[in-house]
Write a protein that holds these residues in place. Structure first.
Motif, mmCIF file in Angstrom:
data_model
loop_
_atom_site.group_PDB
_atom_site.id
_atom_site.type_symbol
_atom_site.label_atom_id
_atom_site.label_comp_id
_atom_site.label_asym_id
_atom_site.label_seq_id
_atom_site.Cartn_x
_atom_site.Cartn_y
_atom_site.Cartn_z
ATOM 1 N N MET A 84 6.112 -5.133 14.271
ATOM 2 C CA MET A 84 5.655 -5.002 12.885
ATOM 3 C C MET A 84 4.406 -5.854 12.648
ATOM 4 N N ASN A 85 3.847 -5.705 11.479
ATOM 5 C CA ASN A 85 2.642 -6.430 11.086
ATOM 6 C C ASN A 85 2.861 -7.940 11.222
ATOM 7 N N PRO A 86 2.131 -8.593 12.122
ATOM 8 C CA PRO A 86 2.386 -10.030 12.339
ATOM 9 C C PRO A 86 2.030 -10.891 11.124
ATOM 10 N N THR A 87 1.077 -10.455 10.311
ATOM 11 C CA THR A 87 0.730 -11.298 9.160
ATOM 12 C C THR A 87 1.850 -11.265 8.121
ATOM 13 N N PHE B 318 4.283 4.464 -16.837
ATOM 14 C CA PHE B 318 5.352 3.470 -16.657
ATOM 15 C C PHE B 318 5.419 2.926 -15.236
ATOM 16 N N ARG B 319 4.742 3.584 -14.317
ATOM 17 C CA ARG B 319 4.702 3.130 -12.925
ATOM 18 C C ARG B 319 6.107 2.894 -12.372
ATOM 19 N N GLY B 320 6.942 3.905 -12.502
ATOM 20 C CA GLY B 320 8.287 3.825 -11.931
ATOM 21 C C GLY B 320 8.337 4.578 -10.612
ATOM 22 N N GLY B 321 9.181 4.146 -9.710
ATOM 23 C CA GLY B 321 9.305 4.853 -8.438
ATOM 24 C C GLY B 321 10.345 4.191 -7.555
ATOM 25 N N TYR B 322 10.664 4.868 -6.459
ATOM 26 C CA TYR B 322 11.557 4.254 -5.477
ATOM 27 C C TYR B 322 11.219 4.757 -4.094
ATOM 28 N N MET B 323 11.706 4.053 -3.089
ATOM 29 C CA MET B 323 11.721 4.631 -1.748
ATOM 30 C C MET B 323 13.099 4.415 -1.151
ATOM 31 N N GLU B 324 13.467 5.349 -0.278
ATOM 32 C CA GLU B 324 14.697 5.188 0.488
ATOM 33 C C GLU B 324 14.305 5.008 1.941
ATOM 34 N N VAL B 325 14.843 3.978 2.589
ATOM 35 C CA VAL B 325 14.535 3.772 4.001
ATOM 36 C C VAL B 325 15.756 4.140 4.840
ATOM 37 N N ILE B 326 15.519 4.881 5.906
ATOM 38 C CA ILE B 326 16.590 5.354 6.782
ATOM 39 C C ILE B 326 16.323 4.837 8.189
ATOM 40 N N ASN B 327 17.366 4.294 8.808
ATOM 41 C CA ASN B 327 17.279 3.794 10.186
ATOM 42 C C ASN B 327 16.254 2.682 10.358
ATOM 43 N N LEU B 328 15.966 1.983 9.281
ATOM 44 C CA LEU B 328 15.029 0.857 9.393
ATOM 45 C C LEU B 328 15.747 -0.296 10.099
ATOM 46 N N ASP B 329 15.082 -0.882 11.073
ATOM 47 C CA ASP B 329 15.626 -2.037 11.784
ATOM 48 C C ASP B 329 16.016 -3.121 10.765
ATOM 49 N N PRO B 330 17.246 -3.665 10.868
ATOM 50 C CA PRO B 330 17.692 -4.633 9.860
ATOM 51 C C PRO B 330 16.789 -5.861 9.757
ATOM 52 N N MET B 331 16.211 -6.288 10.857
ATOM 53 C CA MET B 331 15.320 -7.449 10.783
ATOM 54 C C MET B 331 14.025 -7.091 10.054
ATOM 55 N N VAL B 332 13.581 -5.868 10.251
ATOM 56 C CA VAL B 332 12.377 -5.428 9.542
ATOM 57 C C VAL B 332 12.697 -5.276 8.054
ATOM 58 N N LYS B 333 13.898 -4.807 7.778
ATOM 59 C CA LYS B 333 14.308 -4.661 6.384
ATOM 60 C C LYS B 333 14.314 -6.019 5.684
ATOM 61 N N ALA B 334 14.772 -7.040 6.389
ATOM 62 C CA ALA B 334 14.747 -8.387 5.807
ATOM 63 C C ALA B 334 13.306 -8.813 5.524
ATOM 64 N N GLN B 335 12.384 -8.441 6.419
ATOM 65 C CA GLN B 335 10.966 -8.756 6.200
ATOM 66 C C GLN B 335 10.415 -7.975 5.005
ATOM 67 N N LEU B 336 10.847 -6.745 4.873
ATOM 68 C CA LEU B 336 10.413 -5.924 3.745
ATOM 69 C C LEU B 336 10.869 -6.560 2.432
ATOM 70 N N LEU B 337 12.112 -6.996 2.425
ATOM 71 C CA LEU B 337 12.666 -7.631 1.233
ATOM 72 C C LEU B 337 11.877 -8.888 0.873
ATOM 73 N N LYS B 338 11.545 -9.661 1.889
ATOM 74 C CA LYS B 338 10.762 -10.876 1.671
ATOM 75 C C LYS B 338 9.388 -10.518 1.111
ATOM 76 N N LEU B 339 8.776 -9.491 1.709
ATOM 77 C CA LEU B 339 7.432 -9.101 1.281
ATOM 78 C C LEU B 339 7.422 -8.666 -0.186
ATOM 79 N N VAL B 340 8.387 -7.836 -0.586
ATOM 80 C CA VAL B 340 8.365 -7.374 -1.978
ATOM 81 C C VAL B 340 8.720 -8.508 -2.938
ATOM 82 N N SER B 341 9.442 -9.529 -2.445
ATOM 83 C CA SER B 341 9.814 -10.622 -3.348
ATOM 84 C C SER B 341 8.600 -11.426 -3.814
ATOM 85 N N VAL B 342 7.507 -11.396 -3.037
ATOM 86 C CA VAL B 342 6.319 -12.157 -3.425
ATOM 87 C C VAL B 342 5.750 -11.637 -4.753
#
Lengths: 554, 492
Positions: A84-87, B318-342
């Motif tokens: 994944m993106n390293p940054t 209103f800028r509403g929306g969603y995405m559904e992720v399928i078969n996303l690696d759980p570690m990547v999902k944790a990174q995604l969660l962290k990224l959106v939390s910013v």
């Protein structure tokens, strides 16, 4: 202009290039992940920090087993932690980090009836006023209801000024609806109102609506500006000076953008004041390895709550002019000033009062938001930025960049309009508006003082006055034995401290290490937003916990 | 100003931030939907207000799928609930139906301090994610969906950019390549430019109603492997700007291709409620993936995007929306969660609106009849306008138009005479940009030139939304017809 021109060779030339290598290309399994699948038979090698719920593990495991039965070879994901993106991996955001995740878990456990030494989790990790029980301003919400469902304009229960404001906002929306996209820079009439607000705030210093960009909260504006500034590689890579302690949006954005973070330390002994010598030190050191181009200031300070003096702002502006730095002034707490003798001075105003030598040259962007001050309307993600002395060509690029996301949320824009253009004397909603605003601000002032006082009575906690903003950032003494134990389990000592506090008291704070602090010192950030009676209980629990913790490890 | 400074003895100096030293990726970003034509349209509007005489009295902005700006009325139920969420004192008001109050109460109970002014969790309000998951299950005939795989977003754009960002890695030949259709919605090319990803073009087949052809995908990926590492395949279905609706068979083929070539699938399905042609039907990638069995459903990585801005809702602001992720690696999902939390959280009013979209009034509820009437009217009018547009354009010599099977746009091919092409070149403009600029200046109609979306070399198109009210749309189509004939005459 043409999209097809960017990044790519024309399809025809690609086709030509590809002759003879098609076979190879088709066989290529994708280098990194391919290798890993051979060496590690299970899809997910165990790894610390991977909080995979047992449920989803089972769900994933089942079909895989079936696959091997069917003779299908298991293979790694396209997107893994290694590919994944390293940054993005370098991004950290402690305000919603591990402590908060644990707090959410604890809340769920409580709701499932599990016994804990506390009855509720208090999330003092974030400046989320409404979540802490602060009531929204009636006028704001009346206008928003009218904008959402304009049939209410015929309803006699709403005051005339609320209706007039709603009509004005709706008239500037396409099809008179908040459901239309606005201009990407923001609704014209809202930007005009923002400009007039800034002029009033700054004693008549002129402000042009063309320099106002409405944003999705202040965060969006800050990240956009940092993005524009990032360029170069290696030692010519853009460096950005940020305060330590800082609000971790800055470090997170810089990590993601691949820019260099330059730390300048605020002076805790002098009430977290900013010292020009320290700016010079950090800049001189940074010039060795990057190209410092921007200086970020948070005033009033987050997490440190200091309010900058006018004199200090002048010095910073002179420094920026001398060192050729673009100034980013995060002024989202501009109404949150509590300490006697402290006053908010906007960078814009001071810049213009320093005369044309500065006013015409120093590049500045200032950020504001609907989330803080007396409004606390975080959920609407309203905000604006004002840009000053920005190069015209860069401004055109900025306008282009924001157009890709179409527009910031229109309800947030409408709310921003009400914040900068609140009820005026003589209007029916004026008295109630002033009453509500004053009540919120004076309660905050009282809670700022209370927090400082109580924490300073605790042996091993010392706390600067909360001059402004919404947080206390006290220094805590952590006994050597506790530091050892934390190190043994691979935790930062203040993370260890906050995690224990959460488990024992249900209070969710953010460890100082999430904001940055001088080595060997420890802090936590706590918001002062809980209602006064609850805040008193909270402070006492912090006090008891600290005493117990100190005793336990001494 | 610089002269004045020099007079005052202040030395003139360059800016810290200039076009030469700004982020080079940002400079490469292009977004034609709000590009030069649109900017000129805004200018003309201002000139009209200031009393400048023009051959028209108003500018019609057919450049963007902005339904309510074109006069479409919001759904009463949605807006009633949003009003109650904004100003909960209205719960006492007997004018509002019970189901409206219940829905508002439920949303507010899920908000911190019972206020939509509180931050939500970064992934989105939990009960809304549950409702989204149930909506997906219903839509997909029971294919299970987990609220943990739902991420609410600030419009679909936000989520698309976030997923592309996660997928970026490598340098030079190892840099992530992303396959996008041509013509494409320019968010994709803009995001890739911004992120420094490599854009891999695959061409839709205009002669077969913009169908996606697997052979073309193969050609594109083979060619691209020379200069990057292709890792992602983006599909827009129903198509923007091209309006095609993918067949189930074609989706299966795409999924097989993605598996075979090890590609992460991004399915932009924001027009899932906009299908007009007889015989066309929307099939979600998720559903087809799961119907293909565990070999696919437990391996192929997929993110699917939806939004409150399109379909019958048209609630863009209103800028509403969603995405559904399928078969996303759980570690990547944790990174995604962290990224959106910013960014803390997507706008809560948009989240509330999305909840209403996925959980609309039920047959036994008081708002159901009105809701169904309003929804059906919007969709029936769109179907009619889709047909009207296709029919009218196909009567114009020099304009050919595929059926608008779905979405909100027509993307007709236009013949531009050689002399006009030469003239455009003289002016340094792309021929379809010249065409659209002339149309704007002469008729007050704002379209987007095909070059903004990408098109086969030597062909020219424009994108026009079919959203104007039928009566207005007829006039617009008539005026484009007249302009096209005049333009052709002038340059022949």
């Amino acid at each position: 202009m043409s999209a097809s021109r960017m990044q790519l060779l024309s399809p025809r030339s690609l086709l030509l290039l590809s002759r003879g290598r098609i076979e190879m290309g088709a066989q290529r399994p994708g280098s990194g992940p391919g290798v890993r699948s051979l060496t590690s038979p299970p899809l997910y090698p165990s790894s610390p920090g991977r909080a995979l719920s047992s449920l989803s593990a089972t769900r994933r495991g089942l079909p895989q087993e079936k696959m091997s039965e069917n003779g299908v070879v298991s293979r790694p994901k396209v997107l893994t932690i290694d590919t994944m993106n390293p940054t993005v991996k370098k991004v950290e955001y402690a305000v919603r980090g591990p402590i908060v995740q644990r707090a959410v878990e604890l809340e769920r456990e409580l709701s499932e009836g599990m016994k804990k030494p506390f009855a509720e989790v208090i999330k003092a990790n974030i400046g989320d006023a409404h979540a802490m029980g602060q009531q929204p301003i009636t006028f704001f919400r009346q206008v928003l209801a009218l904008c959402s469902y304009p049939e209410l304009l015929n309803d006699s229960t709403f005051p005339e000024d609320a209706k007039n404001r709603a009509r004005r906002i709706l008239q500037s929306c396409g099809g008179n609806s908040m459901g239309s996209y606005s201009a990407s820079q923001g609704i014209n009439s809202v930007r005009e109102d923002v400009a007039r607000y800034i002029e009033r705030r700054d004693g008549g210093v002129p402000c042009d609506p063309d320099d106002i960009y409405l944003t999705t909260g202040a965060s969006d504006g800050i990240v956009t500006m940092l993005k524009l500034l990032v360029c170069g590689e290696g030692s010519s890579c853009t460096g950005v000076m940020i305060s330590i302690p800082q609000y971790p949006l800055y470090s997170a954005a810089l990590a993601e953008l691949g820019a260099v973070q330059i730390n300048y330390y605020l002076n805790e002994e002098n009430c977290w004041s900013l010292d020009i010598n320290e700016l010079q030190r950090s800049l001189d050191e940074a010039r060795e390895y990057c190209n410092p181009r921007a200086l970020c200031i948070i005033n009033p300070g987050n997490p440190t709550g200091q309010v900058q003096s006018r004199e200090c702002i002048e010095d910073v502006i002179r420094f920026a002019a001398k060192e050729r730095l673009f100034l980013l002034a995060d002024e989202v707490y501009q109404d949150n000033v509590y300490a006697d003798g402290c006053q908010f001075h906007s960078f814009k105003k001071v810049l213009f009062e320093m005369g044309p030598e500065y006013a015409n040259t120093v590049e500045l962007v200032s950020f504001h938001s609907t989330s803080k001050c007396y409004m606390g309307e975080c959920g609407f993600r309203g905000g604006y930025m004002e840009i000053i002395n920005m190069d015209d060509e860069v401004k055109a690029q900025l306008s282009k960049l924001v157009s890709v996301r179409l527009c910031s949320p229109v309800p947030g824009q409408a709310l921003m309009d009400l914040v900068v253009n609140p009820p005026q004397p003589g209007e029916p909603s004026y008295d109630n508006f002033i009453k509500e605003r004053t009540a919120t601000l004076s309660a905050l002032e009282e809670k700022a003082k209370l927090t400082e006082q109580v924490l300073n009575t605790v042996h091993g906690i010392s706390c600067n006055p909360v001059q402004g903003a919404m947080y206390s950032f006290p220094r805590i003494t952590i006994p050597e034995k506790a530091i050892k134990e934390a190190e043994d389990i691979g935790q930062q000592p203040d993370m260890f401290y906050c995690m224990k506090m959460l488990e024992e008291t249900g209070i969710c704070l953010v460890p100082g290490s999430g904001f940055g602090q001088k080595e060997g010192t420890y802090h936590f950030r706590m918001t002062i937003l809980p209602p006064k009676d609850k805040l008193e209980i909270l402070l006492n629990k912090v006090k008891e916990f600290h005493q117990k913790f100190t005793l336990q490890y001494s | 100003m610089s002269q004045q400074q020099q007079q005052n003895g202040v030395s003139h100096r360059g800016k810290v931030l200039t076009l030469d030293n700004m982020n080079p990726n940002v400079k490469r970003v292009e977004y034609a939907v709000r590009g030069p034509i649109f900017l000129r349209a805004v200018e003309i509007e201002k000139e009209l207000r200031e009393g400048v005489k023009k051959p028209f009295t108003e500018v019609l902005k057919a450049n963007i799928g902005d339904a309510q700006a074109m006069g479409q009325k919001p759904l009463t139920f949605f807006r009633q609930v949003l009003a109650l969420c904004s100003y909960p004192e209205l719960m006492e008001d007997s004018k509002f139906p019970v189901d409206v109050k219940q829905r508002a109460q439920r949303i507010l109970s899920a908000c911190g301090g019972h206020s939509i002014g509180a931050y939500s969790s970064s992934q989105g309000i939990e009960c809304i994610r549950q409702d989204v998951a149930r909506y997906i299950e219903t839509r997909d005939g029971g294919t299970p969906s987990s609220p943990d795989n739902i991420f609410l977003s600030t419009g679909a754009s936000d989520a698309i950019v976030t997923m592309l960002k996660l997928l970026m890695s490598g340098e030079g030949h190892d840099r992530t390549g992303v396959m996008i259709p041509i013509p494409q919605y320019p968010l994709y090319s803009a995001a890739l430019a911004d992120l420094g990803g490599v854009q891999i073009n695959y061409y839709l087949n205009e002669d077969k109603c913009w169908a996606l052809d697997i052979a073309e995908l193969r050609r594109a990926i083979s060619a691209a492997r020379q200069n990057c590492s292709p890792r992602v395949l983006c599909i827009i279905n129903p198509g923007n700007p091209t309006g095609q609706v993918q067949t189930r068979q074609c989706i299966e083929d795409v999924i097989r291709f993605a598996k075979e070539e090890r590609l992460f699938l991004l399915a932009d399905e924001v027009y899932q409620g906009n299908v007009y042609s007889e015989g066309s039907e929307f099939h979600s990638f998720k559903k087809v993936l799961f119907e293909m069995g565990p070999e696919y459903s437990s391996t192929v990585e997929l993110a699917s995007f939806h939004s409150t801005s399109k379909c019958y809702m048209g609630e863009c602001g209103f800028r509403g929306g969603y995405m559904e992720v399928i078969n996303l690696d759980p570690m990547v999902k944790a990174q995604l969660l962290k990224l959106v939390s910013v960014r803390l959280c997507p706008p809560v009013p948009g989240q509330a609106l999305l909840d209403l979209v996925v959980n609309p009034p039920q047959p036994d509820e008081p708002s159901h009849a009105t809701f169904m009437k309003e929804k059906t009217e919007v969709l029936a009018a769109l179907a009619e306008k889709a047909r009207l547009t296709e029919q009218t354009f196909n009567t114009v010599p020099g304009i050919t138009c595929n059926p608008v099977q779905g979405a909100m746009y027509t993307f007709p091919r236009i013949t531009i005479p050689q002399k006009a092409i030469d003239k455009a070149k003289e002016l340094g403009q792309i021929p379809d940009m010249y065409y659209c600029m002339r149309l704007l200046n002469e008729e007050g109609i704002c379209l987007v030139p095909g070059s903004g979306f990408g098109q086969r070399e030597g062909t020219f198109h424009f994108r026009m939304t079919i959203l104007p009210p039928t009566e207005k749309l007829k006039i617009v189509l008539q005026r484009i017809r007249e302009f096209h004939l005049r333009f052709t005459q002038e340059f022949s």
